[in-house]
Design an enzyme around this catalytic site. Structure first.
Site, mmCIF file in Angstrom:
data_model
loop_
_atom_site.group_PDB
_atom_site.id
_atom_site.type_symbol
_atom_site.label_atom_id
_atom_site.label_comp_id
_atom_site.label_asym_id
_atom_site.label_seq_id
_atom_site.Cartn_x
_atom_site.Cartn_y
_atom_site.Cartn_z
ATOM 1 C CD GLU A 96 69.384 55.713 36.117
ATOM 2 O OE1 GLU A 96 70.561 55.291 36.101
ATOM 3 O OE2 GLU A 96 68.509 55.259 36.880
ATOM 4 N NE ARG B 10 71.448 56.009 39.471
ATOM 5 C CZ ARG B 10 71.842 55.643 40.692
ATOM 6 N NH1 ARG B 10 72.234 56.578 41.566
ATOM 7 N NH2 ARG B 10 71.878 54.381 41.046
ATOM 8 C CB CYS C 13 68.869 51.503 35.102
ATOM 9 S SG CYS C 13 69.257 50.037 36.059
#
Length: 296
Positions: free
Chosen positions: A289, A166, A218
């Site tokens: 995130e 990420r 998420c």
């Protein structure tokens, strides 16, 4: 050409449907106009926010000191060559992921089947190194086309790209930049098999994630390989936990969902609660995130 809009609503531009108003939005309709972007941003003030489909954003309510930069260029996926590594496809950052995946399947090009069911744009997938089911966008990148006030419009080769879980960055670039396109390398396969794999991945996501809800995806990164943030939140007793109109999903605890009348302060309270309880019970830090936009 650059189009400037005053005070766009971030609630209308993000998949969580939360947030106040930005100072302005600058829509880029051609690559030639990018040279004018730094000057326009300086005149408008505020920090630039590169925004595609808004699927990984949690924005605070109120007036926010940001200027949204969006691309209004229709760069359809195009096959531009073939190397020993595979078939090279060029695609614009504004292209939506489902459109790209559908085109790849029709061409019989494999490598991104795991991303089926992920909303958002190619630019967002590059910027967050989107991944799912063992597939990461960064692994197929051959080069990225970016605009930066430091070096203008340029193609950045794979060796000058930094990506991890990420995370995406450019070596030697410390200021803001706009991803405008990418060259990706895919391997040849059978169109029917690729389509079937994409469908299977989408159906799996649909059964285990709230893909149709007002969500940003998420909200926390998995803290370690093999350690699921969603499982930690679930074990903390927060699956389905609600504060006002916001909740951790009953389907997947790492998804924050807006049940219709949620507010940003309720979302922030839930995130903080999850971090505190997981830290206390498991000694692990949950790192966000989702990208937070606030007044700070």
């Amino acid at each position: 050409m650059l189009k400037v809009l005053e005070g766009p609503s971030l609630a209308e531009r993000t998949t969580l449907r939360l947030g106040g108003r930005a100072l302005a939005e600058v829509r880029v309709t051609s690559r030639d106009a990018l040279d004018d972007l730094p000057g326009v941003l300086q005149c408008l003030g505020g920090s630039p926010l590169m925004l595609g489909c808004g699927s990984n954003i949690l924005a605070a309510d109120g007036e926010l000191p940001v200027v949204v930069v969006s691309l209004d260029m229709d760069d359809a996926p195009t096959i531009v060559g073939e190397t020993a590594e595979g078939v090279v496809v060029r695609v614009g950052a504004a292209t939506r992921l489902p459109r790209l995946l559908g085109q790849l399947a029709s061409w019989g090009l494999a490598g991104l089947e795991g991303l089926a069911g992920i909303p958002g744009s190619v630019g967002g997938a590059v910027a967050m190194n989107a991944g799912s089911y063992g597939c990461e966008f960064g692994t197929v990148l051959r080069s990225v086309e970016v605009f930066s006030p430091d070096f203008g419009l340029a193609d950045v080769p794979h060796e000058n790209i930094e990506y991890a879980y990420r995370h995406f960055g450019l070596k030697g670039c410390h200021g803001w930049f706009v991803v405008t396109g990418a060259d990706i390398v895919l391997r040849r396969g059978e169109s029917a098999a690729i389509t079937a794999a994409m469908r299977a991945n989408y159906l799996k996501k649909k059964s285990t994630q709230p893909v149709l809800a007002r969500s940003a995806g998420c909200v926390f990164r998995n803290p370690a390989p093999g350690v699921s943030a969603g499982r930690l939140i679930d074990q903390a007793g927060l699956r389905g936990k609600r504060i006002g109109g916001m909740a951790f999903s009953e389907v997947h605890a790492n998804f924050l969902v807006n049940e219709g009348a949620g507010r940003s302060d309720e979302a922030f309270e839930l995130l903080q609660l999850a971090q505190e309880i997981v830290k206390r019970r498991h000694g692990m830090d949950l790192t966000l995130e989702v990208k937070i936009l606030s007044w700070l």
